[in-house]
Design a protein around this motif. Structure first.
Motif, PDB file in Angstrom:
ATOM      1  N   PHE A 129       0.863  -1.182   0.000  1.00  0.00           N
ATOM      2  CA  PHE A 129       0.000   0.000   0.000  1.00  0.00           C
ATOM      3  C   PHE A 129       0.898   1.230   0.000  1.00  0.00           C
ATOM      4  O   PHE A 129       2.117   1.133   0.156  1.00  0.00           O
ATOM      5  N   LYS A 130       0.288   2.381  -0.197  1.00  0.00           N
ATOM      6  CA  LYS A 130       1.005   3.648  -0.093  1.00  0.00           C
ATOM      7  C   LYS A 130       0.573   4.329   1.194  1.00  0.00           C
ATOM      8  O   LYS A 130      -0.561   4.149   1.650  1.00  0.00           O
ATOM      9  N   ALA A 131       1.462   5.109   1.769  1.00  0.00           N
ATOM     10  CA  ALA A 131       1.174   5.742   3.054  1.00  0.00           C
ATOM     11  C   ALA A 131       1.547   7.218   3.019  1.00  0.00           C
ATOM     12  O   ALA A 131       2.549   7.600   2.407  1.00  0.00           O
ATOM     13  N   LYS A 132       0.724   8.024   3.674  1.00  0.00           N
ATOM     14  CA  LYS A 132       1.075   9.426   3.830  1.00  0.00           C
ATOM     15  C   LYS A 132       2.239   9.541   4.803  1.00  0.00           C
ATOM     16  O   LYS A 132       2.481   8.648   5.615  1.00  0.00           O
ATOM     17  N   HIS A 178       1.525 -15.428   1.084  1.00  0.00           N
ATOM     18  CA  HIS A 178       2.452 -14.291   0.936  1.00  0.00           C
ATOM     19  C   HIS A 178       3.500 -14.567  -0.130  1.00  0.00           C
ATOM     20  O   HIS A 178       3.812 -13.693  -0.946  1.00  0.00           O
ATOM     21  N   HIS A 179       4.045 -15.773  -0.168  1.00  0.00           N
ATOM     22  CA  HIS A 179       5.048 -16.074  -1.182  1.00  0.00           C
ATOM     23  C   HIS A 179       4.423 -16.314  -2.549  1.00  0.00           C
ATOM     24  O   HIS A 179       5.101 -16.179  -3.565  1.00  0.00           O
ATOM     25  N   ALA A 180       3.158 -16.663  -2.564  1.00  0.00           N
ATOM     26  CA  ALA A 180       2.466 -16.800  -3.852  1.00  0.00           C
ATOM     27  C   ALA A 180       2.094 -15.433  -4.419  1.00  0.00           C
ATOM     28  O   ALA A 180       2.015 -15.259  -5.632  1.00  0.00           O
ATOM     29  N   ASP A 181       1.886 -14.453  -3.539  1.00  0.00           N
ATOM     30  CA  ASP A 181       1.460 -13.111  -3.963  1.00  0.00           C
ATOM     31  C   ASP A 181       2.069 -12.082  -3.010  1.00  0.00           C
ATOM     32  O   ASP A 181       1.390 -11.563  -2.123  1.00  0.00           O
ATOM     33  N   PRO A 182       3.368 -11.779  -3.148  1.00  0.00           N
ATOM     34  CA  PRO A 182       4.094 -10.979  -2.160  1.00  0.00           C
ATOM     35  C   PRO A 182       3.553  -9.576  -1.898  1.00  0.00           C
ATOM     36  O   PRO A 182       3.712  -9.054  -0.803  1.00  0.00           O
ATOM     37  N   THR A 183       2.931  -8.928  -2.897  1.00  0.00           N
ATOM     38  CA  THR A 183       2.489  -7.551  -2.683  1.00  0.00           C
ATOM     39  C   THR A 183       1.096  -7.455  -2.081  1.00  0.00           C
ATOM     40  O   THR A 183       0.606  -6.358  -1.841  1.00  0.00           O
ATOM     41  N   CYS A 184       0.449  -8.581  -1.842  1.00  0.00           N
ATOM     42  CA  CYS A 184      -0.904  -8.567  -1.285  1.00  0.00           C
ATOM     43  C   CYS A 184      -0.878  -8.025   0.148  1.00  0.00           C
ATOM     44  O   CYS A 184      -0.058  -8.450   0.968  1.00  0.00           O
ATOM     45  N   ALA A 185      -1.785  -7.119   0.454  1.00  0.00           N
ATOM     46  CA  ALA A 185      -1.822  -6.504   1.781  1.00  0.00           C
ATOM     47  C   ALA A 185      -2.397  -7.438   2.835  1.00  0.00           C
ATOM     48  O   ALA A 185      -2.198  -7.223   4.028  1.00  0.00           O
ATOM     49  N   TYR A 237      -3.440   4.384   1.181  1.00  0.00           N
ATOM     50  CA  TYR A 237      -4.231   4.381  -0.051  1.00  0.00           C
ATOM     51  C   TYR A 237      -3.558   3.472  -1.079  1.00  0.00           C
ATOM     52  O   TYR A 237      -2.438   2.998  -0.871  1.00  0.00           O
ATOM     53  N   ASP A 238      -4.287   3.227  -2.175  1.00  0.00           N
ATOM     54  CA  ASP A 238      -3.798   2.298  -3.214  1.00  0.00           C
ATOM     55  C   ASP A 238      -3.378   0.963  -2.596  1.00  0.00           C
ATOM     56  O   ASP A 238      -2.324   0.403  -2.907  1.00  0.00           O
ATOM     57  N   VAL A 239      -4.231   0.459  -1.717  1.00  0.00           N
ATOM     58  CA  VAL A 239      -3.936  -0.803  -1.030  1.00  0.00           C
ATOM     59  C   VAL A 239      -4.184  -1.972  -1.980  1.00  0.00           C
ATOM     60  O   VAL A 239      -5.209  -2.022  -2.664  1.00  0.00           O
TER      61      VAL A 239
END
Length: 336
Positions: A102-105, A281-288, A314-316
């Motif tokens: 995700f992105k963070a302020k 997590h290792h199957a889909d590393p960017t998943c939040a 945002y952009d999670v």
């Protein structure tokens, strides 16, 4: 220098924050963060102390709790500080800084960096560099902490589990931070927090005794709070985190396709704040979210959702049904 998709192991989905902040080709990078790429003898000695002293306290906690009990104040400090540091690692160091889930302020970005540093698991940039390298070579040659390092026989696996759990941290050769985390090395705020690791360690260890002493107005209250809220808490968090490297790469169910041996270990889910759903997590590393199946508790994902609702994140990268099904093993999909 830019970060390649292989380094992050994100199945062709790298963090936009990482891509934007990576330095342009030919641009000189700032000096590496605290510790550099070689572990000196003084660091190894300090590391040994930070492993053994809290561990001794953790072992001593059992008979002490049985004989004299533990106060609600000390227990509250232990639990509160534990989950502050744990979520700092799982949400901050891992899902945000390493994988860009995700992105963070900026205020949240700084808070996550500090909270993760208070887990006393090493400087932020070194932690991220090690983990990105782990994903690049997961359970293969080059992985900093695979339990399969020495082979698949029982003696080899026992030796490998020790290596993955603790031994690898004493390796003199360290992951090149400029290669695996150039985005963080270039960021002056993050670089400063990473360099201040000793400060945040001191703050983390000092909070429980200060609170305990002030609440009870006694040195004894400060001492017991330090024992439970600082030493026992640090040891417990360390070994739970290290278990993700060792146990979760040796045993556990594997409902999702991954190129390594990462598995889901349900009994670590609460204490690891959702990290032990390691196969997804290792199957889909960017998943939040790591615990994507029914009944899989993932407190880190819950907090990220709250951050998103508050407008801090945002952009999670939330999982979709299509994305989950695409990563299922055939036998798991048939059983479902």
């Amino acid at each position: 220098m830019t970060i390649s998709p292989d380094v992050l192991r994100t199945n062709s989905e790298n963090s936009e924050d990482t891509a934007k902040s990576a330095p342009a080709s030919g641009e000189p990078l700032p000096s590496a963060t605290l510790g550099g790429d070689q572990r000196r003898s003084v660091e190894q000695i300090t590391l040994l102390l930070f492993i053994t002293v809290p561990f001794i306290a953790l072992v001593a906690a059992v008979p002490l709790a049985w004989g004299w009990g533990v106060s609600w104040l000390d227990l509250g400090l232990l639990v509160g500080m534990y989950f502050l540091g744990c979520h700092g690692i799982t949400i901050g160091f891992h899902r945000y800084f390493t994988h860009g889930a995700f992105k963070a302020k900026k205020p949240l970005r700084v808070a996550l960096a500090v909270a993760g540093s208070m887990a006393v698991e090493g400087p932020l940039v070194r932690w991220v560099a090690d983990h990105r390298k782990h994903h690049k070579y997961s359970d293969a040659e080059g992985d900093p902490h695979s339990p399969w390092r020495y082979g698949e026989t029982v003696p080899a696996l026992l030796k490998g589990l020790w290596w993955a759990h603790v031994g690898w941290m004493f390796d003199e050769e360290q992951t090149p931070q400029h290669k695996y985390a150039p985005d963080l090395v270039k960021d002056p705020v993050i670089r400063r927090i990473s360099r201040q690791f000793v400060l945040w360690t001191a703050v983390s260890l000092a909070i429980p005794p200060v609170v305990g002493g002030l609440v009870t107005m006694s040195w004894q209250g400060a001492l017991t709070a330090f024992f439970w809220g600082s030493l026992v808490r640090v040891a417990l968090l360390h070994h739970v985190t290290w278990s993700i490297n060792s146990i979760c790469h040796a045993v556990g169910k594997r409902p999702f396709k991954s190129r390594d041996r990462s598995g889901n270990v349900w009994w670590l889910a609460v204490l690891s704040c959702g990290e032990s759903w390691h196969n997804l997590h290792h199957a889909d590393p960017t998943c939040a979210r790591h615990g994507v199946l029914k009944g899989q508790i993932d407190s880190s994902a819950r907090l990220i959702r709250w951050f998103e609702k508050a407008g801090w994140a945002y952009d999670v990268r939330w999982p979709s049904r299509k994305r989950i099904d695409a990563r299922r093993r055939e036998e798991a999909a048939e059983a479902a």
